[in-house]
Structures are given as C-alpha cells and as structure tokens.
Design a protein around this motif. Sequence first.
Motif, PDB file in Angstrom:
ATOM      1  N   VAL A  95      16.197  46.616  44.924  1.00  0.00           N
ATOM      2  CA  VAL A  95      15.334  45.482  45.249  1.00  0.00           C
ATOM      3  C   VAL A  95      14.732  44.883  43.982  1.00  0.00           C
ATOM      4  CG1 VAL A  95      13.265  44.769  46.497  1.00  0.00           C
ATOM      5  CG2 VAL A  95      14.838  46.389  47.545  1.00  0.00           C
ATOM      6  N   ALA A  96      14.304  45.739  43.045  1.00  0.00           N
ATOM      7  CA  ALA A  96      13.725  45.250  41.796  1.00  0.00           C
ATOM      8  C   ALA A  96      14.748  44.457  40.990  1.00  0.00           C
ATOM      9  CB  ALA A  96      13.188  46.420  40.972  1.00  0.00           C
ATOM     10  N   LEU A 315      22.718  48.195  39.310  1.00  0.00           N
ATOM     11  CA  LEU A 315      23.784  47.245  38.980  1.00  0.00           C
ATOM     12  C   LEU A 315      24.163  46.389  40.179  1.00  0.00           C
ATOM     13  CD1 LEU A 315      26.005  49.636  36.866  1.00  0.00           C
ATOM     14  CD2 LEU A 315      24.579  47.776  36.010  1.00  0.00           C
ATOM     15  N   LEU A 316      24.093  46.953  41.373  1.00  0.00           N
ATOM     16  CA  LEU A 316      24.422  46.187  42.574  1.00  0.00           C
ATOM     17  C   LEU A 316      23.409  45.093  42.855  1.00  0.00           C
ATOM     18  CD1 LEU A 316      25.601  49.069  44.946  1.00  0.00           C
ATOM     19  CD2 LEU A 316      27.008  47.215  44.028  1.00  0.00           C
ATOM     20  N   GLY A 317      22.207  45.248  42.322  1.00  0.00           N
ATOM     21  CA  GLY A 317      21.208  44.194  42.473  1.00  0.00           C
ATOM     22  C   GLY A 317      21.341  43.091  41.445  1.00  0.00           C
ATOM     23  N   PHE A 318      22.176  43.316  40.417  1.00  0.00           N
ATOM     24  CA  PHE A 318      22.324  42.330  39.336  1.00  0.00           C
ATOM     25  C   PHE A 318      23.674  41.624  39.366  1.00  0.00           C
ATOM     26  CE2 PHE A 318      24.018  41.514  35.065  1.00  0.00           C
ATOM     27  CZ  PHE A 318      23.115  40.564  34.598  1.00  0.00           C
ATOM     28  N   ALA A 319      24.750  42.385  39.413  1.00  0.00           N
ATOM     29  CA  ALA A 319      26.090  41.825  39.227  1.00  0.00           C
ATOM     30  C   ALA A 319      26.464  40.742  40.237  1.00  0.00           C
ATOM     31  CB  ALA A 319      27.124  42.959  39.256  1.00  0.00           C
ATOM     32  N   PRO A 320      26.198  40.896  41.552  1.00  0.00           N
ATOM     33  CA  PRO A 320      26.600  39.832  42.486  1.00  0.00           C
ATOM     34  C   PRO A 320      25.946  38.492  42.201  1.00  0.00           C
ATOM     35  CG  PRO A 320      26.155  41.864  43.672  1.00  0.00           C
ATOM     36  CD  PRO A 320      25.689  42.076  42.263  1.00  0.00           C
ATOM     37  N   LEU A 321      24.747  38.499  41.623  1.00  0.00           N
ATOM     38  CA  LEU A 321      24.049  37.242  41.346  1.00  0.00           C
ATOM     39  C   LEU A 321      24.628  36.508  40.145  1.00  0.00           C
ATOM     40  CD1 LEU A 321      22.064  38.619  43.327  1.00  0.00           C
ATOM     41  CD2 LEU A 321      20.213  37.495  42.071  1.00  0.00           C
ATOM     42  N   MET A 322      25.503  37.165  39.380  1.00  0.00           N
ATOM     43  CA  MET A 322      26.148  36.512  38.256  1.00  0.00           C
ATOM     44  C   MET A 322      27.345  35.663  38.688  1.00  0.00           C
ATOM     45  SD  MET A 322      24.501  37.280  35.425  1.00  0.00           S
ATOM     46  CE  MET A 322      23.094  36.934  36.494  1.00  0.00           C
TER      47      MET A 322
END
Length: 400
Positions: A95-96, A315-322
């Motif tokens: 979430v963070a 990483l799952l909270g970051f990579a999809p937003l790229m």
Amino acid sequence: MTRYEFNPAARSASTLPLEGRGDKVGRFDRYFLSQLLTLFGFFSLVLILLYWVNRAVGLFDQLIGDGQSALVFLEFSALALPGIIRIVVPLAAFVAALYVTNRLISESEIVVLQATGCSPRRLARPVWLFGLIVGLITAALVHALAPAAARVLDDREEEIANNVTAQFLTPGEFLTPATGVTVYVRNITEEGVLEDMFLADTRDDDSHVIYTASNAYLVRSDRGPQLVMVTGMAQTLRVADLRLYTTRFQDFTYDIGRLMVTETGGRIPSRQVSTHDLWQASADLQERTNRSVVSLRAEVHDRINKTIVGVAAALLGFAPLMLGRFSRFGAWKQIVGAVLLVVVVNSLESWGSTIADTAPERWPLIYVSGLTGLAIPILLLFVAAPPRFRSDRRAQGLPA
C-alpha cells in the motif's frame, strides 16, 4: 501574457553527462525512500490496530469472563502482536509503495525524471532497497520473534488454564469447567478455604458421582492441582440398575488436573519452534511435533518464502504504475492491475502454505508465490521502458 525565450546555450537534461544527473537522482532516491518508509510506518500502524482490535474483542471476553485481570489481557495482546505484524507488514509495504508512487506520478516528479533519461528500472532502486528492508523485518518476525512469542503465549495459556481458582471456582455460581463436570462453591475466604463445596462428575456413562464437603482446599502437586475436600460425602449412582451408593469421608482428594488435559497430548505446534531447530529436526522435536523431517524443513521453506513475498510486495506496488503514459485521469487502471497481482500472489502463498502442511515432499512449489511476486515486477519494469528509450540509451553508451 508570459513570454518564453529559447536559450541556445541551455542543454536538455537528457543530454547532460551522467555525472551531472547523478546527484539529483541520488537525492530523489533518498527522498523516495524516506516517503516509502514514512507511509509504510503509517499504514502498518493503522492495519495493526485494525487487526488487533478485531482479535482483542474476543480475547477480552474470554479472559475477563474467566476472571483474569486487565494486565493479563494486555500481556496476551502484546504476545499476539508479532503474529499480527507478520501478516500486516507485506500488505503495508504494498500500500505504501502504491500510494507514494501514484502521488509522485500525479505530481509529475517521476515524469520529470523519466524525461531526464532515468529508466523505470533505475527509478526502482529505492523501491528495491525498501523491499529489502521489509524483507528483513519479515525475516526477523517469521524466524525469531513470532515463534518465540507463540511459545510464551501458549505457556501462559496453559498456566491460565491450570489456574483453577480463576476459571474453575467462582463463589455463588454453578460452573461447568469441563463437559460432564459441574462445580458450586458458596464462598471462598481470604485464606483460600472453599466453603460448602459441591461437585458433580457425570463423565462416566456407567456411574455418576456427586461430592459435597463443608470445606475444601486447592493444593499444588507434581501431578497438577488437587482438590482436597474435608468432612463430606460422595454419592455414586450406578446407571445400569439406578442404585445409589453413599460414602462419607473426613478428607478426600480429587484430581482436578484431569480436567485440564489438553487435546494435543503434550505436543507442540511447529509455529512455536525456531527456524534453526526446525531445520535440525531432531528426533525429540519430531516426536513432540508429530511431524517428519521433510515436514519440519518444509515449514522452514515456507518461512523463507514469506520473506521473499515481503520483498515482492513493495515492487508490486511500484512496477505496474510504470506502465502506460502520464494521464490527467490518473493511473487507476494500473492500480487495479497491481491489486489483482497482489491477490494472485497471496493466493499462491496460501497454496504454498497448504502444500507445506499436506504434501511437504513437494516443498519446491512453496516458492512459486515468492518467485512469481519477484518475476512479475522485473518483467513489468523491462516492458515499461519503450524500445526507443532503450535504443537511445544504448546509443549514448548508457545502460537501458
């Protein structure tokens, strides 16, 4: 009207030497990491409180209903925290990372850095560090803190269960501490004398016994707590022919410890055992846990996989937003995709834990969730860099 003038001496940020951009990107890394840690702490606190309140309600009713003090309730709540935190940490990390990344994109901070030539994989560096921190926290919990807390908690639960004064005896009330056993005590003096004792034991289908005594005492012994009744009578009803036998006694000892026998028969669950002892899998531990060497070591693999999942959650909270381009309507599609990926990884983790319990010889499958959780973000970060960007970076002699 604002006028914009072109300065031919100025160079675009993307053509700056790598050394010129390094300090700025390094400061962004520190800023990104600090934001991740701050929000991680906030979301962890919120989620821990939610889980704790949900657990504390039932725990409060159980302990206070058994006559325990508020201090015992707080002690049990504290011992339950490591297990709760272990569950919360990966979710709070996800979430963070999702929240901070989405905010940086909406405020165009990441967009500006991408315009200066930073690839998504380079921007992920602080997220990797954040994931490693989360992994270390998870490792400390699953390998040391949670087993130790579970061991102490079970010891305290057994001690409370053996505290018959609290759960077995309440003046002026008929109580049923075990199936087929009913107890009544008119009064308990300050010296611990039980006045006007009544005890009905109907656990034996062939005969039912009722004990009455003017006074009784609780005595500790090597065999457990004993109830010594003074000046009383035992009435035994034989069920077969409904005949009643009466026996008067001056003193009689009743083994209360039999009412406190646990269903595990002295066995201990593997969640109480440290990782080192699980991996050693001594013969004594196999007997006490009733599990084989392969089963005990599968539990170790499951704990290691939980650590990997903790890293993957960030990483799952970051990579999809790229993925995709900047949009004024937000990155809600990427956010939904990230949530779905976490659901898939958590489902695989639950499946792996089931394998550790039911088919420990298939322990390599336990790592499917952790490796999937790492592979998907790495693949997404590679896809997030468009081919033109990668070819331009190679032309400049820089890593794509």
